[in-house]
Design a protein around this motif. Structure first.
Motif, PDB file in Angstrom:
ATOM      1  N   MET A  17       0.913  -1.362   0.075  1.00  0.00           N
ATOM      2  CA  MET A  17       0.110   0.113   0.071  1.00  0.00           C
ATOM      3  C   MET A  17       0.959   1.520   0.021  1.00  0.00           C
ATOM      4  O   MET A  17       2.064   1.150   0.374  1.00  0.00           O
ATOM      5  CB  MET A  17      -0.996   0.077   1.019  1.00  0.00           C
ATOM      6  N   GLN A  18       0.429   2.321  -0.313  1.00  0.00           N
ATOM      7  CA  GLN A  18       1.187   3.682  -0.455  1.00  0.00           C
ATOM      8  C   GLN A  18       1.149   4.166   0.834  1.00  0.00           C
ATOM      9  O   GLN A  18       0.079   4.547   1.462  1.00  0.00           O
ATOM     10  CB  GLN A  18       0.496   4.525  -1.565  1.00  0.00           C
ATOM     11  N   LEU A  19       2.415   4.807   1.564  1.00  0.00           N
ATOM     12  CA  LEU A  19       2.567   5.497   2.608  1.00  0.00           C
ATOM     13  C   LEU A  19       3.347   6.577   2.123  1.00  0.00           C
ATOM     14  O   LEU A  19       4.631   6.266   1.897  1.00  0.00           O
ATOM     15  CB  LEU A  19       3.111   4.744   3.680  1.00  0.00           C
ATOM     16  N   TYR A  20       2.966   7.685   2.252  1.00  0.00           N
ATOM     17  CA  TYR A  20       3.788   8.797   1.524  1.00  0.00           C
ATOM     18  C   TYR A  20       4.152   8.607   0.064  1.00  0.00           C
ATOM     19  O   TYR A  20       3.484   8.378  -0.518  1.00  0.00           O
ATOM     20  CB  TYR A  20       5.061   9.454   2.589  1.00  0.00           C
ATOM     21  N   ASP A  21       5.719   8.726  -0.095  1.00  0.00           N
ATOM     22  CA  ASP A  21       6.432   8.371  -1.135  1.00  0.00           C
ATOM     23  C   ASP A  21       6.700   6.984  -1.147  1.00  0.00           C
ATOM     24  O   ASP A  21       7.525   6.530  -2.243  1.00  0.00           O
ATOM     25  CB  ASP A  21       7.428   9.328  -1.547  1.00  0.00           C
ATOM     26  N   SER A  23       6.547   2.462  -0.463  1.00  0.00           N
ATOM     27  CA  SER A  23       5.738   1.247  -0.728  1.00  0.00           C
ATOM     28  C   SER A  23       5.807   0.595   0.599  1.00  0.00           C
ATOM     29  O   SER A  23       6.744   0.423   0.919  1.00  0.00           O
ATOM     30  CB  SER A  23       5.830   0.599  -1.930  1.00  0.00           C
ATOM     31  N   GLN A  24       4.619   0.210   1.270  1.00  0.00           N
ATOM     32  CA  GLN A  24       4.603  -0.621   2.585  1.00  0.00           C
ATOM     33  C   GLN A  24       3.876  -1.817   2.491  1.00  0.00           C
ATOM     34  O   GLN A  24       2.681  -1.593   1.942  1.00  0.00           O
ATOM     35  CB  GLN A  24       4.183   0.469   3.646  1.00  0.00           C
ATOM     36  N   THR A  43       9.068  -1.258   4.662  1.00  0.00           N
ATOM     37  CA  THR A  43       8.661  -0.317   3.670  1.00  0.00           C
ATOM     38  C   THR A  43       9.978  -0.007   2.696  1.00  0.00           C
ATOM     39  O   THR A  43      10.888  -0.158   3.202  1.00  0.00           O
ATOM     40  CB  THR A  43       8.607   0.897   4.691  1.00  0.00           C
ATOM     41  N   GLY A  45      11.324   2.578  -0.427  1.00  0.00           N
ATOM     42  CA  GLY A  45      11.441   3.857  -0.862  1.00  0.00           C
ATOM     43  C   GLY A  45      12.534   4.044  -2.008  1.00  0.00           C
ATOM     44  O   GLY A  45      13.779   3.355  -1.791  1.00  0.00           O
ATOM     45  N   ALA A  49      12.466   9.697  -2.296  1.00  0.00           N
ATOM     46  CA  ALA A  49      11.219   9.672  -1.464  1.00  0.00           C
ATOM     47  C   ALA A  49      11.299  10.266  -0.282  1.00  0.00           C
ATOM     48  O   ALA A  49      12.301  10.184   0.725  1.00  0.00           O
ATOM     49  CB  ALA A  49      10.921   8.006  -1.319  1.00  0.00           C
ATOM     50  N   SER A  51       8.844  11.192   3.588  1.00  0.00           N
ATOM     51  CA  SER A  51       7.691  11.059   4.525  1.00  0.00           C
ATOM     52  C   SER A  51       7.409  12.777   4.866  1.00  0.00           C
ATOM     53  O   SER A  51       8.160  13.696   4.747  1.00  0.00           O
ATOM     54  CB  SER A  51       8.024  10.373   5.627  1.00  0.00           C
TER      55      SER A  51
END
Length: 126
Positions: A17-21, A23-24, A43, A45, A49, A51
């Protein structure tokens, strides 16, 4: 009371899933499970990238598996490289920026856990 059993998950089988810039992949989550205390996530990045500045109500512990990133907190920079473990105390505002082509980190924290709500005198929704 039902008997608790170990749970095994493969990171590759978890949908990101997307979290800020970033992928988590959340492996275990109190919200998903309806119980438990900690969130465990991997996570990833890419270079650049970032946060947003944010904090957590309880400790966050991370272990960098690959690459390099900088964590900015309290007016200082902390460089995280492969094999670097980091503990952030509760409530410390921080942000992260990826410096290498790719950064992979394992994080354990308590944002949505029952423990957060109980310690804060809240409802337990963390």
């Amino acid at each position: 009371m039902s008997r608790q059993r170990p749970e095994l998950k493969q990171v590759a089988s978890v949908t990101p899933m997307q979290l800020y810039d970033f992928s988590q992949k959340v492996l275990f989550s109190p919200t998903e499970r309806g119980e438990g205390f900690l969130k465990l996530a991997v996570t990833t990045g890419k270079k650049g990238a970032r946060s947003r500045p944010h904090s957590h109500p309880r400790d966050e512990v991370t272990l960098t598996l690959k690459g390099q990133a900088v964590l900015r907190a309290d007016g200082k920079e902390y460089v995280m490289t492969e094999g670097t473990a980091l503990r952030l105390p509760p409530g410390l505002e921080h942000e992260v920026e990826v410096l290498s082509d790719e950064w992979v980190v394992v994080a354990v924290y308590c944002d949505e856990c029952m423990l957060c709500g109980k310690l804060d005198g809240g409802s337990g929704s963390g």
